[in-house]
Design an enzyme around this catalytic site. Structure first.
Site, short mmCIF file in Angstrom:
data_model
loop_
_atom_site.label_atom_id
_atom_site.label_comp_id
_atom_site.label_asym_id
_atom_site.label_seq_id
_atom_site.Cartn_x
_atom_site.Cartn_y
_atom_site.Cartn_z
N ASP A 1 -1.38 -12.97 -1.23
CA ASP A 1 -2.20 -11.85 -1.74
C ASP A 1 -2.66 -10.96 -0.58
OD1 ASP A 1 -3.37 -10.19 -3.56
OD2 ASP A 1 -5.01 -11.53 -4.11
N ARG B 1 0.78 -1.25 0.00
CA ARG B 1 0.00 0.00 0.00
C ARG B 1 0.81 1.29 0.00
NH1 ARG B 1 -3.95 -2.78 -2.08
NH2 ARG B 1 -5.31 -3.88 -0.63
N HIS C 1 -2.93 -16.22 -7.80
CA HIS C 1 -4.15 -16.58 -7.04
C HIS C 1 -5.18 -17.41 -7.82
CE1 HIS C 1 -5.47 -12.98 -9.13
NE2 HIS C 1 -4.92 -12.14 -8.28
ZN LIG Z 1 -4.88 -10.09 -8.47
ZN LIG Z 2 -3.06 -9.23 -5.46
#
Ligand SMILES: [Zn+2]
Ligand SMILES: [Zn+2]
Length: 432
Positions: A309, A68, A236
């Site tokens: 993730d 972030r 993912h």
């Molecule tokens: Zn993604």
């Molecule tokens: Zn991601």
């Protein structure tokens, strides 16, 4: 800065990369593994840590997390993310570029490395954007970013809509020897969806995302990897169909690798039935059939590695109606324990196999140092207590994020120590 030698004594050394699985000592000197196995006397000035009853493994590596910074330092910073990583046993993490501004140039890559060095916790490897601003129309300066320390490129969070741009990205990435980390989502199919498309989405009246949204991009990019010889790393993975397509690609020698997240290995769309926004992620939680296929694919090597993730969000943003809440959950501090609880404890996989998926394979796939306790390797090590049981409390997180579906759950297995470059960057509270 000089670091005293570190001698870990009497631990259960577990490292599938060199076939290590038994009690012994480990000596770390000057940032590398100096000796491994058996009884080691060690230099007089060494810090000695009794690891009896603990497992000592190569440090975990997360090839997919969101830190972030820059842009949303209120939600996470590189420093808090690197500390969360250490608390979760990750000695290194790869930071996705969907920051504000986007990490799409040499200076931005350098900024992340500088912030990580200051944080003095786990290593942070930047991932550069595929396209300028992640806008999907012009390739970013891949060569300059690699020179500055980027280890992969990705527009994660947004699919690369243009097949031509993806083709060119794979061609360039090949010349730099890095993978293209691929967020697989066909946007016109996924459009407006907030959960898996199926009986439950119909019953809840929520718009669904069909499996084919992922699978269309999986096969498109496997075919482009075949065409270009560039390495595509599929992020993912969430569906049984994706597993079959990856298997198809690997059987043909196409350069494709894939990752799966702890939540997709353990949770199903049923969780959305409680309108818990911590069950909202992209790709969405799918069905038991998908979970079973993903677990089997992890076991048989069709899926190479586990990635978190890790996606911290502010509580105010997650505490919206399900359809309006942002996607994603935090994962760095629970990944090991979730997988020990759901996969290792029931005997589905061994702890050694989990170490392969969380450490050895990620190092191989992204070409990173670490992932082994071999003599001379960098001294990145995780010490864990396989017998521990603990209850997940957001207030204990080093991450600023509290958006975890496992809050209040009691999990098995816990990280005691995280050692980066031969120095302990995390020691669990209460331990000496
Ligand atoms: Zn993604
Ligand atoms: Zn991601």
């Amino acid at each position: 800065m000089t670091t005293r030698p570190l001698l870990l004594t009497g631990g259960h050394l577990l490292d599938p990369s060199i076939g290590l699985d038994g009690t012994g000592d480990l000596l770390l000197v000057d940032g590398v593994v100096a000796a491994v196995g058996g009884s080691i006397a060690g230099p007089a000035d060494a810090i000695r840590v009794d690891c009896s009853g603990r497992h000592v493994t190569p440090g975990f590596i997360d090839v997919h997390c969101h830190l972030r910074e820059p842009g949303r330092e209120d939600v996470e910073t590189i420093a808090t993310g690197a500390r969360a990583a250490a608390a979760g046993g990750f000695t290194a993490v790869c930071a996705m570029p969907n920051t504000d501004p986007v990490t799409d140039n040499q200076a931005a890559v350098g900024f992340i490395r500088a912030q990580a060095a200051k944080a003095d916790a786990s290593r942070v490897y930047p991932i550069g954007a595929i396209s300028v601003g992640m806008n999907g129309d012009r390739l970013s300066e891949m060569g300059e970013m690699v020179a500055a320390g980027a280890v992969a490129v990705s527009d994660d969070g947004r699919p690369v809509v243009s097949a031509q741009l993806m083709r060119t990205a794979l061609e360039y990435a090949r010349t730099f020897g890095i993978p293209v980390a691929d967020h697989c989502e066909e946007p016109t199919l996924a459009h407006g969806g907030v959960m898996n498309e199926g009986i439950i989405s119909a019953r809840l009246g929520l718009k669904g995302i069909p499996s084919e949204s992922e699978e269309i991009m999986v096969i498109r990019d496997i075919l482009l990897a075949r065409r270009t010889g560039g390495r595509v790393h599929l992020c993912h993975m969430s569906t049984w169909g994706s597993v079959e397509l990856i298997r198809w690609g690997k059987e043909r020698g196409i350069p494709v690798t894939a990752e799966v997240c702890p939540h997709h290995l353990t949770l199903t769309e049923d969780r959305v039935g409680q309108y818990d926004t911590n069950a909202k992620m992209n790709p969405p939680l799918r069905t038991q059939r998908d979970v079973d296929a993903l677990v089997a694919a992890l076991k048989d090597g069709t899926i190479d590695c586990v990635a978190t993730d890790h996606a911290p969000h502010h509580n105010d943003e997650k505490n919206r109606e399900f359809a309006d809440a942002p996607n994603g959950i935090v994962g760095l501090e629970t990944a090991l324990s979730v997988l020990m609880t759901w996969l290792v404890a029931p005997g589905t996989i061994t702890l050694s196999q989990l170490v392969e998926k969380m450490s050895c394979a990620p190092a191989r796939v992204f070409g990173l140092a670490g992932g082994t306790l071999r003599r001379g390797a960098i001294a990145d090590v995780t010490v864990l207590d396989a017998a521990a049981a603990w209850t997940v409390q957001g207030s204990d997180f080093r991450s600023k994020g509290r958006n975890s579906p496992w809050l209040g759950s009691t999990l098995r297995g816990r990280v005691d120590r995280c050692i980066v470059g031969g120095r302990q960057v995390h020691v669990r509270d209460g331990l000496a």
